[in-house]
Scaffold this motif. Sequence first.
Motif: not given
Length: 766
Positions: A402-403, A396-400, A425-429
């Motif tokens: 930012a760079a 769920l991207l709860l821990d996303a 496909k690019d999870e870091e981005r």
Amino acid sequence: MDAKGLIKALKKEAEKYNERRMIVLSGNRERSYKIVKSFLKKMEGKVALVAYQLDQEIKNAEVYHLKDSSKLLGTTYDFLVLDLWHSLQPSDIGKLYGIVRGGGLIFLIVPPLDKWKNMLNKYHYKILTPPYTEDDVRRIFIPWFIKKLEEHDGIAIIEDGIIRKEGFFESKVEEEKSLEIPKRHIFEKEIYEYAITQDQVDFIKLMERLIEKPNPITAIVLRSHRGRGKSSAIGIALPALIESLLEFKKRIRVIVTAPELENVQEIFRFSEKILKEKGYEMRKRDREGLIFDISSDNFTIEYFAPADAVERYADVFVVDEAASIPPNLLLSFLERTNRIVYSSTVHGYEGAGRSFTIRFLQRLKKKRVKIFEFEMFQPVRYSINDPIEKWVFDALLLDAEAAEINVENVDDLVYEKLEIEDLLKDEERLREYFGILILAHYKNNPNDFAILCDAPNHIARAMSYNGKIVCSMQIAYEGNLRDEDCRSVYYGGKMILGNVIPQLMIRHYREMKYGKYRGMRVVRIAVHPDNFDKGIGSKALENILEEAKKEKLDYVGASFGATSKLIRFWLKNGFLPMHISTTRNDVSAEFSVTMMKPLSKEFEEELRTIRKRFMRRFMYWLFESLRDLNSKVALDILDSYEGEHTDLGLNSEEINRLLAYAFDVGLTYRTVKDCLFKMSYNFFLSDKKNVLSRGERMLLLAKNIQCKSWERTAEILDTDEERCKIMMRRIVERLIFEFYGDRDEVLEFQEEVQRIFAERKEEINS
């Protein structure tokens, strides 16, 4: 090993590590329920069944509809059967994953996985908006969800009785540590013994800091992931704090606030339990089983929604789920108490914990407040190594995050049209993109991710710098509605989700044709907090407008909680206000304003007509419905109107009365209030607003249009009441001469007044 044997083995493993395990039962729904029932039949423990279609029974299970997921927050079960066959709303997962204790199992009942990837469920129909059809729905989120189920440890997959993935996970057995109660403490030892983790013990000790008299305000800021027992720790500490404060005061009032009443049930549950055990005779009030007030003769603990709480005073304020409440409102609570606890979920389903740190805590530290910060790490229901929590955070991207980035040259920014399929496909981005949304907005939840994945009218855009995302945008296409949709809004008041601006125009400006115009709505635009005030947001809007023009759209718009800073940002970029809600949002306590920038000549004319109507009704709303609207916001909206070549709409008698007031010759403010409203109303519609300074315009608005008291008006202008009264007379005089100075009766009145005053002066001197 068969399915039943696997489930037994996973249960044993979960108990060994004090963790949870998940069993995904895909395929035939009846068969999946049969497997669950067969296993649970011989098991002891508390069971919750949550589903969209409640047509199945599990012995001794508590049954809930998916829409009531919030009611389970703070509860604890041994088994959760979560039926996602008919609907998958991501926020439901975020709410429910934490209710199962260590050693327990979570069953997901879903369609055959390959079939599920292409199926439409109830949530899809919720986000499907006209003129789009079922064929336009992007089917991206569920394949992502399945991928994460397949990748993570501790999750078994059984399809139609056949094991596709065993899900075993050899974890670490946590070393049990006995709790250390502080040797020196003010609260009774029995209070500390209610704690389950050392974090809770240490927090209860910190709450003793609220006993001493604050100078001027003491604030405790508590943060944790979900499931760390922060709400229960507050509920444990409150009775002891109340008893300590009663030694200095006869009656104590505690106000508890949060976005929803469900959020604070753990606080009430523990406080009620402890107070009962202490022998207090209490009165309890609830709504449909949800407690909102417990009180005795000398104390009360009561819940208010944030917008209501800010109007009340209390000895102690407790703000739960603070990350879901706008920073301005959080700071306003400081004016209502001198003891406050801010409790916030970090990476929770309902808000953005890191945004809370960036957007609120930094501002709190600039206030004259004594701050104690505390963070909880240890889960109360399961081990810290629990794989199901790790899966939820990832899926769920709860821990996303930012760079880290510092923009030195705005001209080097690159506008990117992100395709959600490529982003996944690019999870870091992907995490860079969502990390910025989380940092910059106080209110985010996993549904936003699913909408961006699957809603046919939503797109993602970004500004990048040296390859890293520094500004994230979520945009929705709106309009081009079918005739029947326009009619259903116009005649039936139907709400069409996803078409915010078109239905607003149809509903309030009573023209069905407004649903036909095509536009973009900026749902979110978020700049990395380390790069504020560099013009990045404006640069992003510039690119959005350019893209919209190329697509020959009629407008770009946005709807948001009205603050002066935000309105000025959009005004600076050429957007104009055309509507504002007349009721506050219950959580944000803000009025929602809608602003638009026309792109086509045809719509430019329509918007001019709409704004002309809006400005007139807006001023009538200001003296009742919007009387409490921030006057700076109201003036920003009024000043945005280009105005008309008109006078003040006054007849000869009204001009004469206002002159008598201005020169203080017999008429008072109250006796000419009707004329003052009329004068101010027409002044703000005119094209001569600049003849007065902003402060003078603010005085006309606050006193004559919003009908605020002289005392409150003086506070707004940061001056005293007498100065305001003198200013008002001078403003009236100036406006009369600006608009009617060429009239003989005006000049005659001035000359006569001056002559009489001159004669009086001579008499006094002689």
